[in-house]
Design a protein around this motif. Structure first.
Motif, PDB file in Angstrom:
ATOM      1  N   ASN A 105       0.823  -1.204   0.000  1.00 30.84           N
ATOM      2  CA  ASN A 105       0.000   0.000   0.000  1.00 30.84           C
ATOM      3  C   ASN A 105       0.859   1.255   0.000  1.00 30.84           C
ATOM      4  O   ASN A 105       1.851   1.355   0.719  1.00 30.84           O
ATOM      5  N   GLY A 106       0.450   2.212  -0.829  1.00 30.57           N
ATOM      6  CA  GLY A 106       1.136   3.489  -0.872  1.00 30.57           C
ATOM      7  C   GLY A 106       2.223   3.584  -1.915  1.00 30.57           C
ATOM      8  O   GLY A 106       2.671   4.694  -2.226  1.00 30.57           O
ATOM      9  N   THR A 107       2.681   2.454  -2.459  1.00 35.56           N
ATOM     10  CA  THR A 107       3.684   2.520  -3.515  1.00 35.56           C
ATOM     11  C   THR A 107       3.023   2.915  -4.836  1.00 35.56           C
ATOM     12  O   THR A 107       1.807   2.792  -5.004  1.00 35.56           O
ATOM     13  N   ARG A 108       3.831   3.388  -5.761  1.00 38.46           N
ATOM     14  CA  ARG A 108       3.309   3.912  -7.030  1.00 38.46           C
ATOM     15  C   ARG A 108       3.732   3.030  -8.201  1.00 38.46           C
ATOM     16  O   ARG A 108       4.796   2.409  -8.175  1.00 38.46           O
ATOM     17  N   ILE A 109       2.889   3.015  -9.225  1.00 38.02           N
ATOM     18  CA  ILE A 109       3.162   2.261 -10.447  1.00 38.02           C
ATOM     19  C   ILE A 109       2.845   3.148 -11.650  1.00 38.02           C
ATOM     20  O   ILE A 109       2.097   4.126 -11.548  1.00 38.02           O
ATOM     21  N   ASP A 110       3.423   2.807 -12.806  1.00 40.32           N
ATOM     22  CA  ASP A 110       3.153   3.536 -14.044  1.00 40.32           C
ATOM     23  C   ASP A 110       1.831   3.081 -14.639  1.00 40.32           C
ATOM     24  O   ASP A 110       1.410   1.929 -14.476  1.00 40.32           O
ATOM     25  N   VAL A 111       1.177   3.987 -15.371  1.00 40.49           N
ATOM     26  CA  VAL A 111      -0.076   3.649 -16.041  1.00 40.49           C
ATOM     27  C   VAL A 111       0.012   4.096 -17.504  1.00 40.49           C
ATOM     28  O   VAL A 111       0.749   5.026 -17.852  1.00 40.49           O
ATOM     29  N   THR A 112      -0.753   3.407 -18.355  1.00 42.43           N
ATOM     30  CA  THR A 112      -0.864   3.745 -19.765  1.00 42.43           C
ATOM     31  C   THR A 112      -2.281   4.206 -20.049  1.00 42.43           C
ATOM     32  O   THR A 112      -3.249   3.566 -19.623  1.00 42.43           O
ATOM     33  N   VAL A 113      -2.410   5.325 -20.764  1.00 47.36           N
ATOM     34  CA  VAL A 113      -3.709   5.934 -21.046  1.00 47.36           C
ATOM     35  C   VAL A 113      -3.930   5.901 -22.552  1.00 47.36           C
ATOM     36  O   VAL A 113      -3.077   6.358 -23.319  1.00 47.36           O
ATOM     37  N   ILE A 177      -1.099   2.446  -5.144  1.00 46.06           N
ATOM     38  CA  ILE A 177      -1.692   1.158  -4.796  1.00 46.06           C
ATOM     39  C   ILE A 177      -2.480   1.300  -3.497  1.00 46.06           C
ATOM     40  O   ILE A 177      -1.980   1.823  -2.492  1.00 46.06           O
ATOM     41  N   GLU A 178      -3.726   0.846  -3.539  1.00 42.38           N
ATOM     42  CA  GLU A 178      -4.617   0.956  -2.394  1.00 42.38           C
ATOM     43  C   GLU A 178      -4.905  -0.397  -1.745  1.00 42.38           C
ATOM     44  O   GLU A 178      -5.393  -0.439  -0.619  1.00 42.38           O
ATOM     45  N   ARG A 179      -4.647  -1.489  -2.463  1.00 47.28           N
ATOM     46  CA  ARG A 179      -4.949  -2.812  -1.928  1.00 47.28           C
ATOM     47  C   ARG A 179      -3.812  -3.764  -2.296  1.00 47.28           C
ATOM     48  O   ARG A 179      -3.332  -3.763  -3.438  1.00 47.28           O
ATOM     49  N   GLU A 180      -3.393  -4.584  -1.360  1.00 48.40           N
ATOM     50  CA  GLU A 180      -2.328  -5.556  -1.600  1.00 48.40           C
ATOM     51  C   GLU A 180      -2.918  -6.925  -1.933  1.00 48.40           C
ATOM     52  O   GLU A 180      -4.028  -7.258  -1.495  1.00 48.40           O
ATOM     53  N   ILE A 181      -2.170  -7.683  -2.720  1.00 51.24           N
ATOM     54  CA  ILE A 181      -2.522  -9.074  -2.978  1.00 51.24           C
ATOM     55  C   ILE A 181      -1.692  -9.928  -2.027  1.00 51.24           C
ATOM     56  O   ILE A 181      -0.460  -9.996  -2.131  1.00 51.24           O
ATOM     57  N   THR A 182      -2.359 -10.560  -1.106  1.00 54.45           N
ATOM     58  CA  THR A 182      -1.653 -11.312  -0.066  1.00 54.45           C
ATOM     59  C   THR A 182      -1.190 -12.658  -0.590  1.00 54.45           C
ATOM     60  O   THR A 182      -1.955 -13.410  -1.185  1.00 54.45           O
ATOM     61  N   TYR A 183       0.078 -12.933  -0.418  1.00 55.97           N
ATOM     62  CA  TYR A 183       0.652 -14.239  -0.743  1.00 55.97           C
ATOM     63  C   TYR A 183       1.830 -14.457   0.197  1.00 55.97           C
ATOM     64  O   TYR A 183       2.842 -13.746   0.120  1.00 55.97           O
ATOM     65  N   GLN A 184       1.681 -15.420   1.086  1.00 58.11           N
ATOM     66  CA  GLN A 184       2.705 -15.676   2.092  1.00 58.11           C
ATOM     67  C   GLN A 184       3.763 -16.617   1.518  1.00 58.11           C
ATOM     68  O   GLN A 184       3.645 -17.837   1.609  1.00 58.11           O
ATOM     69  N   LEU A 185       4.779 -16.030   0.884  1.00 57.20           N
ATOM     70  CA  LEU A 185       5.811 -16.848   0.258  1.00 57.20           C
ATOM     71  C   LEU A 185       6.583 -17.656   1.299  1.00 57.20           C
ATOM     72  O   LEU A 185       6.858 -18.852   1.106  1.00 57.20           O
TER      73      LEU A 185
END
Length: 371
Positions: A105-113, A177-185
């Motif tokens: 949460n809080g990290t940023r990603i690039d987007v294509t428009v 990012i507002e929601r994380e995808i949980t995966y306990q590696l």
């Protein structure tokens, strides 16, 4: 003198160590497999770009843009339900992004428009708040910001210049990012390595390399595309160290004998293990060339006649009689096969037909895949 002796000794050690690396196209395991659970996810959203210089959607031709603009203004307290809007500074767009694995949460990603309507140019536009949804319909990120366009369009009454795609742009770090995808590696008791190019031999070599590293049979190929790794007790709760050690192992992928043919472009790609049995090959085309060279016939001076066009036709037949029968020997290498086919003076289109004919004769020991 002593330093020179030590230098020669170090050089000899390096040469001997280099000889231990297997020949061929050896690769690290991390370059040929994917780890189950470590993957990206696609996000998509629908939004509006504003601030365009008259290059946006025409609201009469893009009713979805009109509806979206009305809905947005009403949410902001502006009633335009019965108004006749003629603005051309707004464009409806689709926003796409990739959600990296283990993004927080809080990290940023690039987007294509990308423009959805009949907008001509998105240069200078700003994307308004756009929720980005995953395949499950949940919102995972929020995008907003000014667009960076790689192309442009300039036009006049008699000429138009377009570079790149002015109806598509990117926003660097444009989504939060507002929601994380949980995966306990670290909680996994076993891992699955998925081969990017499934092959039985390659899967077995990966398992053997991992077992040699661990000293026990923790890796097992379950099918051509999967190697299952049981987490050793010393790596329980610390799978990152296990994967780091496994990823650096060197294996040599095995490639099937395959010929890939693209009929549309005439591209031919042959693997290094392609072999042929002894076969004789001849190629020739019958070409009929018809040339029309009409002549103008005029009457003699003071004669009672008319100027007419007299047809003149020349027909030539080319049967390529100078091309001979060539023998392609059995067990030759890929380079020898290519040299032999090139010696026949064949172009890509003819090579495709020759390879298909050799395959039909049962002399090509490889799979032919036509794209």
């Amino acid at each position: 003198m002593l330093s020179r002796w030590f230098g020669l000794l170090a050089l000899a050690v390096l040469i001997s160590a280099a000889g231990l690396v297997p020949a061929g196209a050896a690769s690290r395991i991390k370059d040929i497999v994917d780890v189950e659970g470590v993957r990206e996810n696609q996000l998509i959203g629908y939004g509006l770009v504003v601030g365009l210089q008259g290059t946006g959607d025409s609201l009469n031709n893009a009713p979805f843009t009109r509806q979206s603009l009305q809905a947005m203004l009403e949410r902001l307290g502006v009633n335009v339900r019965d108004a006749n809007m003629r603005t051309a500074n707004t464009a409806a767009v689709m926003v796409t992004a990739h959600l990296p694995p283990f993004a927080t949460n809080g990290t940023r990603i690039d987007v294509t428009v990308s423009a959805l309507g009949d907008a001509k140019n998105l240069q200078g536009g700003t994307l308004l708040v756009t929720p980005l949804l995953g395949a499950d319909g949940e919102v995972y990120a929020i995008a907003q910001g000014p667009l960076a366009i790689g192309g442009f369009k300039a036009e006049g009454d008699a000429a138009t210049i377009v570079r790149g795609v002015p109806t598509q742009g990117r926003i660097a770090n444009g989504a939060v990012i507002e929601r994380e995808i949980t995966y306990q590696l670290n909680a996994q008791s076993s891992l699955r390595l998925s081969l990017r190019n499934p092959d039985l031999t390659t899967a077995r070599r990966i398992a053997l390399a991992i077992n040699d590293l661990m000293g026990t049979g923790v890796a097992e190929p379950t099918d051509p595309g999967t190697v299952r790794v049981s987490v050793p007790p010393k790596f329980r709760g610390n799978i990152v160290d296990l994967l780091t050690d496994i990823e650096q192992l060197i294996v040599e992928p095995d490639l099937p004998a395959k010929v890939v043919v693209d009929e549309a472009t005439g591209i031919i790609v042959m693997g290094q293990d392609v072999r042929v049995s002894t076969v004789a090959v001849a190629q020739g085309n019958l070409t009929v060339l018809v040339t029309e060279d009409p002549q103008v016939s005029q009457p003699n001076p003071l004669a009672d006649g008319q100027t007419v066009v007299v047809p003149r036709t020349q027909v030539d037949v080319l049967d390529d009689s100078e091309r001979k029968l060539a023998v392609v020997r059995t067990g030759i290498s890929l380079q020898e096969l290519v040299d032999g086919l090139n010696a026949l003076g064949l172009g890509p289109r003819d090579l495709i037909s020759i390879l298909q004919a050799i395959k039909a004769a049962g002399a090509l020991q490889a799979e032919v895949e036509v794209m």
